[in-house]
Design a protein around this motif. Structure first.
Motif, PDB file in Angstrom:
ATOM      1  N   ARG A 124       0.834  -1.141  -0.147  1.00  0.00           N
ATOM      2  CA  ARG A 124      -0.120   0.127   0.002  1.00  0.00           C
ATOM      3  C   ARG A 124       0.706   1.286  -0.064  1.00  0.00           C
ATOM      4  O   ARG A 124       0.502   2.180  -0.671  1.00  0.00           O
ATOM      5  CB  ARG A 124      -0.798   0.084   1.191  1.00  0.00           C
ATOM      6  N   LEU A 125       1.832   1.263   0.778  1.00  0.00           N
ATOM      7  CA  LEU A 125       2.870   2.526   0.737  1.00  0.00           C
ATOM      8  C   LEU A 125       3.416   2.767  -0.747  1.00  0.00           C
ATOM      9  O   LEU A 125       3.257   3.807  -1.068  1.00  0.00           O
ATOM     10  CB  LEU A 125       3.948   2.103   1.795  1.00  0.00           C
ATOM     11  N   ARG A 126       3.748   1.632  -1.344  1.00  0.00           N
ATOM     12  CA  ARG A 126       4.246   1.871  -2.615  1.00  0.00           C
ATOM     13  C   ARG A 126       3.234   2.540  -3.541  1.00  0.00           C
ATOM     14  O   ARG A 126       3.704   3.317  -4.471  1.00  0.00           O
ATOM     15  CB  ARG A 126       4.910   0.483  -3.236  1.00  0.00           C
TER      16      ARG A 126
ATOM     17  N   ASP B 110      -3.758   0.477  11.278  1.00  0.00           N
ATOM     18  CA  ASP B 110      -3.863  -0.330   9.934  1.00  0.00           C
ATOM     19  C   ASP B 110      -3.137   0.311   8.754  1.00  0.00           C
ATOM     20  O   ASP B 110      -2.875  -0.242   7.941  1.00  0.00           O
ATOM     21  CB  ASP B 110      -5.139  -0.472   9.603  1.00  0.00           C
ATOM     22  N   VAL B 111      -2.584   1.646   8.905  1.00  0.00           N
ATOM     23  CA  VAL B 111      -2.120   2.357   7.837  1.00  0.00           C
ATOM     24  C   VAL B 111      -0.758   2.051   7.749  1.00  0.00           C
ATOM     25  O   VAL B 111      -0.104   1.613   8.878  1.00  0.00           O
ATOM     26  CB  VAL B 111      -2.372   3.862   7.841  1.00  0.00           C
ATOM     27  N   PRO B 112       0.083   2.188   6.514  1.00  0.00           N
ATOM     28  CA  PRO B 112       1.487   1.911   6.630  1.00  0.00           C
ATOM     29  C   PRO B 112       2.484   2.800   7.646  1.00  0.00           C
ATOM     30  O   PRO B 112       1.906   3.963   7.683  1.00  0.00           O
ATOM     31  CB  PRO B 112       2.011   2.192   4.974  1.00  0.00           C
ATOM     32  N   VAL B 113       3.463   2.304   8.069  1.00  0.00           N
ATOM     33  CA  VAL B 113       4.220   3.070   9.130  1.00  0.00           C
ATOM     34  C   VAL B 113       5.676   3.383   8.403  1.00  0.00           C
ATOM     35  O   VAL B 113       6.328   2.212   8.072  1.00  0.00           O
ATOM     36  CB  VAL B 113       4.463   2.389  10.471  1.00  0.00           C
ATOM     37  N   ILE B 114       6.270   4.304   8.245  1.00  0.00           N
ATOM     38  CA  ILE B 114       7.242   4.607   7.688  1.00  0.00           C
ATOM     39  C   ILE B 114       8.290   5.043   9.084  1.00  0.00           C
ATOM     40  O   ILE B 114       7.608   5.957   9.876  1.00  0.00           O
ATOM     41  CB  ILE B 114       7.447   5.833   6.839  1.00  0.00           C
TER      42      ILE B 114
ATOM     43  N   VAL C 276       6.991  -2.427   9.724  1.00  0.00           N
ATOM     44  CA  VAL C 276       7.224  -1.385   9.029  1.00  0.00           C
ATOM     45  C   VAL C 276       7.035  -1.340   7.592  1.00  0.00           C
ATOM     46  O   VAL C 276       7.516  -2.316   7.000  1.00  0.00           O
ATOM     47  CB  VAL C 276       8.431  -0.296   9.381  1.00  0.00           C
ATOM     48  N   ALA C 277       6.468  -0.224   6.893  1.00  0.00           N
ATOM     49  CA  ALA C 277       6.493  -0.492   5.378  1.00  0.00           C
ATOM     50  C   ALA C 277       7.491   0.433   4.693  1.00  0.00           C
ATOM     51  O   ALA C 277       7.607   0.079   3.299  1.00  0.00           O
ATOM     52  CB  ALA C 277       5.009   0.362   5.027  1.00  0.00           C
TER      53      ALA C 277
ATOM     54  N   LEU D 261       9.122  -3.309   1.090  1.00  0.00           N
ATOM     55  CA  LEU D 261       9.713  -2.514   1.944  1.00  0.00           C
ATOM     56  C   LEU D 261      10.383  -1.323   1.151  1.00  0.00           C
ATOM     57  O   LEU D 261      11.192  -1.463   0.440  1.00  0.00           O
ATOM     58  CB  LEU D 261      10.617  -3.314   2.637  1.00  0.00           C
ATOM     59  N   VAL D 262       9.884  -0.140   1.635  1.00  0.00           N
ATOM     60  CA  VAL D 262      10.514   1.113   0.965  1.00  0.00           C
ATOM     61  C   VAL D 262      11.765   1.596   1.637  1.00  0.00           C
ATOM     62  O   VAL D 262      11.910   1.714   3.013  1.00  0.00           O
ATOM     63  CB  VAL D 262       9.543   2.100   0.832  1.00  0.00           C
ATOM     64  N   ILE D 263      13.055   1.643   0.936  1.00  0.00           N
ATOM     65  CA  ILE D 263      14.197   1.932   1.454  1.00  0.00           C
ATOM     66  C   ILE D 263      14.433   3.535   1.109  1.00  0.00           C
ATOM     67  O   ILE D 263      14.469   4.076   0.135  1.00  0.00           O
ATOM     68  CB  ILE D 263      15.431   0.963   0.904  1.00  0.00           C
TER      69      ILE D 263
END
Length: 300
Positions: free
Chosen positions: A14-16, A87-91, A116-117, A160-162
């Motif tokens: 979802r974050l992407r 429920d939302v993505p966490v950075i 974490v997202a 996973l977003v880096i």
């Protein structure tokens, strides 16, 4: 809001998706949470993503400034609690990765296990400092490239977003910071974060030179060194993610101070209570009705 019996959802994917959408429209807004309660409030306010602030985590856990005092374990544990609350993505802020490239391998694994997202790694010397404090120092660009490569290699979920953050603008100048950001993108970073530009011209230059390289972060650090641009201007420049790292922490501090001043002057908090949630409102927002339903469901 996170449900105790809810099925797992794919917050990283979802974050992407949210970042891709932001590239074509308005940026993704991520207020900073310092604990599970502040994360729930951010989600209830309607935001699509929560940012775990390292500054706020340090202040809330040990009451100290963000100067590299917390360990990777303490940070990952806080991330785990925040992820479990929403429920939302966490950075999440992952500081320097807490050591060299080998330490980064373990840090990324721990944060990924926490759920974490996305996470960001910075190129400061350890122990680090808040990006808007003076006296920062950075490691060599080549060493940071190795750490980004290690982060990419360590993740098990490709969603996973880096995020690669550089603090070099304050140390080596903006040219060096932009060059570092390009190198970090070449090493596999998904998103770029040039920390603490000090003028609108510098912000515009970062956007102009890096916008086509990778999605960009704008850190709207409340009271920090970066000018407080309007959301319209940030959108116009093409930033994909806007962090509001410490506003919730500062607001909570102001509210607590006001209540304590009332108690100190009056001997009771009565005069301050009209400005705060009632007991019932608060227990509702932290999920007591859900607990009551579950108690009924599983009653012997």
């Amino acid at each position: 809001m996170a449900d105790l019996l809810s099925a797992p959802k794919p917050p990283r994917a979802r974050l992407r998706e949210l970042l891709r959408a932001a590239a074509e429209g308005s940026p993704l807004l991520a207020p900073g949470a310092y604990d599970a309660l502040s994360a729930r409030l951010i989600e209830q306010a309607g935001f699509d993503v929560v940012y775990m602030t390292g500054f706020g985590t340090t202040a809330s856990l040990i009451g100290r400034p963000d100067v590299g005092l917390l360990t990777a374990t303490e940070m990952a544990d806080n991330a785990r609690r925040i992820v479990a609350a929403v429920d939302v993505p966490v950075i999440a802020d992952a500081d320097t990765g807490y050591g060299n490239a080998i330490n980064v391998l373990r840090t990324v694994a721990a944060y990924e296990q926490a759920g974490v997202a996305g996470l960001h790694l910075e190129d400061q010397v350890m122990p680090k400092k808040c990006g808007h404090m003076s006296g920062k120092a950075v490691i060599g660009a080549d060493e940071m490239v190795g750490k980004i490569k290690a982060a990419v290699a360590a993740r098990r979920d490709p969603d996973l977003v880096i995020i690669a953050r550089t603090d070099a603008a304050a140390v080596e100048g903006l040219d060096a910071a932009i060059a570092r950001a390009r190198a970090y993108a070449g090493a596999g970073a998904d998103v770029l974060f040039v920390e603490a530009p000090t003028s609108e011209d510098d912000i515009a230059r970062v956007a102009a030179e890096l916008r086509g390289v990778a999605p960009l972060v704008f850190n709207w650090a409340e009271g920090g060194r970066t000018p407080a641009l309007s959301l319209g201007r940030i959108t116009e420049l093409g930033f994909s993610l806007v962090l509001y790292p410490i506003g919730a922490l500062l607001a909570a501090t102001a509210g607590i101070r006001a209540l304590l001043d009332t108690v100190r002057k009056d001997g009771t908090p009565a005069a301050a209570l009209p400005d705060v949630p009632t007991f019932g409102e608060f227990t509702d927002l932290i999920g007591l009705p859900e607990i009551s339903e579950l108690e009924q469901r599983f009653r012997p």
